[in-house]
Design an enzyme around this catalytic site. Structure first.
Site, PDB file in Angstrom:
ATOM      1  N   HIS A 213       7.028 -24.719 -18.928  1.00 33.48           N
ATOM      2  CA  HIS A 213       6.453 -23.375 -18.969  1.00 33.48           C
ATOM      3  C   HIS A 213       5.652 -23.041 -17.708  1.00 33.48           C
ATOM      4  O   HIS A 213       4.958 -23.878 -17.140  1.00 33.48           O
ATOM      5  CB  HIS A 213       5.549 -23.225 -20.197  1.00 33.48           C
ATOM      6  N   ASP A 214       5.808 -21.819 -17.252  1.00 25.74           N
ATOM      7  CA  ASP A 214       5.023 -21.267 -16.144  1.00 25.74           C
ATOM      8  C   ASP A 214       5.248 -21.985 -14.820  1.00 25.74           C
ATOM      9  O   ASP A 214       4.437 -21.866 -13.902  1.00 25.74           O
ATOM     10  CB  ASP A 214       3.524 -21.274 -16.489  1.00 25.74           C
TER      11      ASP A 214
ATOM     12  N   GLY B 253       4.080 -28.321 -16.915  1.00 24.51           N
ATOM     13  CA  GLY B 253       3.654 -26.939 -16.908  1.00 24.51           C
ATOM     14  C   GLY B 253       2.912 -26.518 -15.650  1.00 24.51           C
ATOM     15  O   GLY B 253       2.102 -27.259 -15.103  1.00 24.51           O
TER      16      GLY B 253
END
Length: 257
Positions: free
Chosen positions: A118-119, A136
């Protein structure tokens, strides 16, 4: 171009000349641009935004929800640029409230079993090796090469034109233009072959070498070393990039072997 054995949600937006193979699953709130190829058993989930000319091999999963316990179901995206290749079983998670999106740029090769969490932000022209894992909010700048089985801790940044040796793991930032390897991971020299292949001038390579000589061999405080680089090495965008990268590093940079 869509196999009768694939599922495509009626709300999904599919561009022109898109091939969707058998047993693919295309969720709602998905946008797929022109000229993409999804081989069999590719899964594209809620929040995917895919550009043009990408190829997805069997088992790839794009825009699954983050593997982050703080994720509360917020609306986020996984944004894929153009002309990327995602080999078998690659996973790209969508963003969280932290940044709202995961981004993979253009002309990247993401090899078998790699994970983009994520991200994460992956730039352009990168190679992510087999089973390499990006945690992340990792940033991978343009033209970086991460060999197989590399583990990158959350919040780390990998600089442009870096070569990271297979099986390495890092919890610190890896500055641009270098090779990093060994256990624990360390600076092992400039990525000279990679720089030459990318057309870097000999004088620029020499200047980069001198910048790292000051950074890693001088005993002054880091801020003083950065000032020395700015005064003793001819200015260029490459030298400015090195100085800015080190100055803004939040996790600190790797050290020499």
């Amino acid at each position: 171009m869509i196999s009768p054995l694939a599922y495509v949600n009626p709300e999904a937006k599919i561009g022109k000349n898109v091939e969707i193979g058998p047993f693919c699953y295309i969720d709602k709130n998905v946008e797929i641009g022109d000229n993409n190829v999804l081989m069999n058993s590719v899964t594209v989930l809620d929040g995917a935004r895919i550009g043009e000319g990408n190829t997805f091999f069997p088992g790839a999963v794009i825009s699954a929800i983050p593997q982050d316990l703080k994720f509360a179901g917020e609306e986020t995206t996984a944004e894929i640029g153009n002309h990327n290749t995602f080999r078998e079983n690659v996973t790209v998670n969508r963003g969280t409230a932290a940044k709202g999106r995961t981004v993979v740029g253009n002309n990247n090769l993401i090899m078998e079993g790699a994970h983009v969490a994520h991200d994460v932000f992956v730039g352009n022209g990168c190679i992510i090796g087999n089973t390499t894992k990006l945690a992340g909010e990792v940033i991978v700048d343009d033209f970086a090469i991460l060999s197989a089985c590399v583990l990158v801790h959350q919040f780390c940044r990998i600089g442009s034109y870096v070569m990271v040796g297979g099986g390495s793991r890092t919890s610190q930032d890896i500055p641009p233009f270098i090779m990093a390897a060994r256990e624990p991971i360390a600076f092992v020299g400039l990525n000279i072959v990679g720089l030459r292949r990318r057309g870097f001038d000999k004088n620029i390579i020499d200047n980069i070498h001198n910048a790292y000589r000051i950074l890693y061999q001088n005993t002054k405080l880091q801020a003083e070393r950065l000032e020395l680089i700015k005064t003793e090495v001819p200015q260029s965008k490459e030298i400015d990039y090195i100085v800015d990268f080190v100055k803004t590093s939040k996790r600190g940079i790797i050290q020499p072997a």
